[in-house]
Design a protein around this motif. Structure first.
Motif, PDB file in Angstrom:
ATOM      1  N   GLN A 136      28.788 -50.347  42.422  1.00 25.72           N
ATOM      2  CA  GLN A 136      29.454 -49.899  43.658  1.00 25.72           C
ATOM      3  C   GLN A 136      30.821 -50.539  43.799  1.00 25.72           C
ATOM      4  O   GLN A 136      31.799 -49.879  44.157  1.00 25.72           O
ATOM      5  N   GLU A 137      30.880 -51.849  43.524  1.00 26.79           N
ATOM      6  CA  GLU A 137      32.155 -52.560  43.653  1.00 26.79           C
ATOM      7  C   GLU A 137      33.187 -51.975  42.694  1.00 26.79           C
ATOM      8  O   GLU A 137      34.365 -51.852  43.026  1.00 26.79           O
ATOM      9  N   LEU A 138      32.725 -51.589  41.498  1.00 23.28           N
ATOM     10  CA  LEU A 138      33.650 -51.016  40.514  1.00 23.28           C
ATOM     11  C   LEU A 138      34.204 -49.671  40.996  1.00 23.28           C
ATOM     12  O   LEU A 138      35.396 -49.398  40.881  1.00 23.28           O
ATOM     13  N   VAL A 139      33.323 -48.838  41.557  1.00 21.27           N
ATOM     14  CA  VAL A 139      33.779 -47.532  42.041  1.00 21.27           C
ATOM     15  C   VAL A 139      34.702 -47.713  43.250  1.00 21.27           C
ATOM     16  O   VAL A 139      35.697 -47.005  43.404  1.00 21.27           O
ATOM     17  N   GLU A 140      34.366 -48.705  44.096  1.00 23.88           N
ATOM     18  CA  GLU A 140      35.220 -49.005  45.253  1.00 23.88           C
ATOM     19  C   GLU A 140      36.611 -49.428  44.796  1.00 23.88           C
ATOM     20  O   GLU A 140      37.628 -48.997  45.339  1.00 23.88           O
ATOM     21  N   LEU A 141      36.646 -50.258  43.745  1.00 24.20           N
ATOM     22  CA  LEU A 141      37.916 -50.709  43.167  1.00 24.20           C
ATOM     23  C   LEU A 141      38.740 -49.509  42.710  1.00 24.20           C
ATOM     24  O   LEU A 141      39.939 -49.412  42.965  1.00 24.20           O
ATOM     25  N   GLN A 142      38.083 -48.568  42.053  1.00 19.03           N
ATOM     26  CA  GLN A 142      38.763 -47.383  41.535  1.00 19.03           C
ATOM     27  C   GLN A 142      39.371 -46.534  42.660  1.00 19.03           C
ATOM     28  O   GLN A 142      40.496 -46.091  42.573  1.00 19.03           O
ATOM     29  N   PHE A 143      38.591 -46.338  43.741  1.00 21.05           N
ATOM     30  CA  PHE A 143      39.042 -45.388  44.758  1.00 21.05           C
ATOM     31  C   PHE A 143      39.806 -46.030  45.913  1.00 21.05           C
ATOM     32  O   PHE A 143      40.607 -45.376  46.559  1.00 21.05           O
TER      33      PHE A 143
ATOM     34  N   ILE B  52      35.218 -32.646  49.537  1.00 21.97           N
ATOM     35  CA  ILE B  52      36.506 -33.319  49.699  1.00 21.97           C
ATOM     36  C   ILE B  52      37.647 -32.301  49.570  1.00 21.97           C
ATOM     37  O   ILE B  52      38.591 -32.297  50.357  1.00 21.97           O
ATOM     38  N   GLY B  53      37.523 -31.402  48.561  1.00 22.43           N
ATOM     39  CA  GLY B  53      38.540 -30.364  48.371  1.00 22.43           C
ATOM     40  C   GLY B  53      38.710 -29.516  49.618  1.00 22.43           C
ATOM     41  O   GLY B  53      39.831 -29.260  50.072  1.00 22.43           O
ATOM     42  N   LEU B  54      37.569 -29.096  50.196  1.00 26.90           N
ATOM     43  CA  LEU B  54      37.628 -28.254  51.399  1.00 26.90           C
ATOM     44  C   LEU B  54      38.169 -29.045  52.585  1.00 26.90           C
ATOM     45  O   LEU B  54      39.015 -28.561  53.345  1.00 26.90           O
ATOM     46  N   LEU B  55      37.692 -30.282  52.724  1.00 26.35           N
ATOM     47  CA  LEU B  55      38.095 -31.125  53.850  1.00 26.35           C
ATOM     48  C   LEU B  55      39.601 -31.344  53.862  1.00 26.35           C
ATOM     49  O   LEU B  55      40.277 -31.125  54.870  1.00 26.35           O
ATOM     50  N   LEU B  56      40.137 -31.757  52.699  1.00 17.99           N
ATOM     51  CA  LEU B  56      41.563 -32.071  52.647  1.00 17.99           C
ATOM     52  C   LEU B  56      42.426 -30.809  52.749  1.00 17.99           C
ATOM     53  O   LEU B  56      43.595 -30.875  53.105  1.00 17.99           O
ATOM     54  N   ALA B  99      37.724 -42.620  50.507  1.00 19.06           N
ATOM     55  CA  ALA B  99      39.126 -42.577  50.092  1.00 19.06           C
ATOM     56  C   ALA B  99      39.791 -41.312  50.612  1.00 19.06           C
ATOM     57  O   ALA B  99      40.946 -41.324  51.032  1.00 19.06           O
ATOM     58  N   SER B 100      39.035 -40.203  50.623  1.00 18.57           N
ATOM     59  CA  SER B 100      39.636 -38.942  51.075  1.00 18.57           C
ATOM     60  C   SER B 100      39.899 -38.943  52.575  1.00 18.57           C
ATOM     61  O   SER B 100      40.909 -38.421  53.026  1.00 18.57           O
ATOM     62  N   ILE B 101      38.995 -39.534  53.376  1.00 18.56           N
ATOM     63  CA  ILE B 101      39.291 -39.545  54.820  1.00 18.56           C
ATOM     64  C   ILE B 101      40.409 -40.549  55.135  1.00 18.56           C
ATOM     65  O   ILE B 101      41.201 -40.325  56.038  1.00 18.56           O
ATOM     66  N   LEU B 102      40.485 -41.613  54.333  1.00 15.87           N
ATOM     67  CA  LEU B 102      41.575 -42.580  54.525  1.00 15.87           C
ATOM     68  C   LEU B 102      42.921 -41.910  54.246  1.00 15.87           C
ATOM     69  O   LEU B 102      43.890 -42.067  54.985  1.00 15.87           O
ATOM     70  N   LYS B 103      42.929 -41.125  53.171  1.00 18.30           N
ATOM     71  CA  LYS B 103      44.149 -40.429  52.763  1.00 18.30           C
ATOM     72  C   LYS B 103      44.601 -39.465  53.845  1.00 18.30           C
ATOM     73  O   LYS B 103      45.785 -39.259  54.062  1.00 18.30           O
ATOM     74  N   SER B 104      43.628 -38.849  54.534  1.00 18.56           N
ATOM     75  CA  SER B 104      44.023 -37.814  55.481  1.00 18.56           C
ATOM     76  C   SER B 104      44.067 -38.330  56.908  1.00 18.56           C
ATOM     77  O   SER B 104      43.908 -37.568  57.852  1.00 18.56           O
ATOM     78  N   GLY B 105      44.277 -39.640  57.081  1.00 14.76           N
ATOM     79  CA  GLY B 105      44.616 -40.113  58.416  1.00 14.76           C
ATOM     80  C   GLY B 105      43.598 -40.978  59.130  1.00 14.76           C
ATOM     81  O   GLY B 105      43.843 -41.405  60.256  1.00 14.76           O
TER      82      GLY B 105
END
Lengths: 190, 160
Positions: A136-143, B52-56, B99-105
């Motif tokens: 999980q930590e690795l994927v978190e790091l990536q994203f 994510i594609g649809l959301l963004l 990450a996608s919701i962070l990106k979109s505000g």
């Protein structure tokens, strides 16, 4: 018991693929209504898809490795008797090893409590298993990047430790009350 | 390829080399487990990616940030935290989604709340936890986890 699990997993997988089919159909329907959005949807999804596929197989290999090489017995051996700061840190570390879903951890935790392990360690161990897993930590790091991941990791370890100590107190106080009560009763009957 | 992806793949390679040098049969078994888990999680991965594609594409950032952005404050963090607590998504997939919701505000705090409650609290596994560890311990752990998840999220929001 094991066969039962396998059957359940197979059913869940079929369900997930069916859901994927439904999601695809809905997406196609939406894009038929808004054909001009097709480009954006495919670009965004493709971007996340490649990012995921670059790491997911590797993450699975790491998880498979630990699933075979670290057994429940190893966990019992290390967590059964350590205490203090060392015990807490060891609980975090062992809980973070990728050994499977959370429901595998409950029987291990129950067995550890019976063996006399500290409640605080068990709570930390369970919480680490749930949310400080190495993959999980690795994927978190990536994203989400190093800053976010590292800060969340440190805060989680601190707060989970506090929670563990607190729950230990509550449960031990409850136990004491119970034994007192029982003692009083038996005293009266004597 | 990002440096993170390279590190993860090197780590996996290291595990494999170590495994092969120790025990071939066990290595085969662990690769089998890896392949099986990969195909088990794949459909959910694809669903999340489509989502994510649809959301963004269809939800404008202004809408997302109105509900869970900086100005939504504590209530926004609490709402996202609740959502994370009841949703049952594999933890690995909470990260691209976050990450996608962070990106979109969405605010950093709301994003952190989502991930933390999603991974820490298991409403689906709660019955099993109660059965194995007793009602008191299981409810205390899940309940307090929500409180500390919100605290962690708010602190991250202040620092980052």
């Amino acid at each position: 018991m094991k066969e039962d699990m396998k059957q359940k997993q197979r059913k869940a997988m079929i369900r997930d693929y069916a859901l994927l089919g439904i999601a695809l159909i809905i997406t196609v329907a939406i894009l038929l209504v808004f054909p001009d959005r097709l480009d954006t949807v495919t670009t965004v999804s493709w971007e996340y898809f490649t990012e995921m596929m670059l790491i997911l197989p590797a993450v699975m290999v790491i998880m498979g490795f630990f699933a075979v090489w670290v057994s429940g017995e190893t966990v019992m051996k290390y967590l059964g008797k350590t205490s203090g700061i060392k015990g807490i840190l060891l609980s975090v570390f062992i809980g973070a090893l990728p050994m499977g879903p959370l429901y595998i951890a409950f029987p291990i935790a129950a067995a550890l409590i019976k063996k006399g392990a500290r409640i605080a360690n068990i709570i930390v161990f369970l919480s680490a298993w749930a949310c400080i897993k190495l993959p999980q930590e690795l994927v978190e790091l990536q994203f989400l990047g190093l800053e976010f991941m590292a800060l969340r990791l440190v805060l989680t370890i601190i707060f989970v430790t506090i929670m563990g100590l607190f729950i230990e107190r509550v449960i031990e106080r409850g136990d004491k009350k119970e034994t007192k009560f029982v003692g009083g009763k038996s005293g009266a009957s004597v | 390829m990002s440096s993170t992806a390279i590190v993860i793949n090197v780590l996996a390679g290291g595990c494999l080399v170590f495994a092969l040098s120790k025990d071939r049969a066990k290595t085969k078994q662990s690769l089998k487990i890896a392949a099986r888990s990969f195909f088990r999680i794949l459909p959910t991965v694809l669903i999340i990616i489509i989502l994510i594609g649809l959301l963004l594409t269809f939800v404008p950032p202004s809408e997302i940030s109105r509900f869970v952005g900086e100005q939504s404050g504590f209530v926004g963090v609490l709402l996202v935290g609740l959502l994370g607590a009841v949703l049952h998504i594999p933890a690995l997939l909470s990260f691209p989604l976050a990450a996608s919701i962070l990106k979109s505000g969405a605010s950093v705090a709301a994003t952190a709340a989502f991930i933390t409650t999603l991974t820490m609290i298991g409403t689906v596994t709660l019955p099993l936890e109660i059965k194995e560890l007793g009602k008191k311990m299981a409810l205390l752990r899940n309940g307090l986890s929500f409180v500390i998840a919100i605290a962690i999220a708010l602190i991250i929001g202040v620092i980052l």
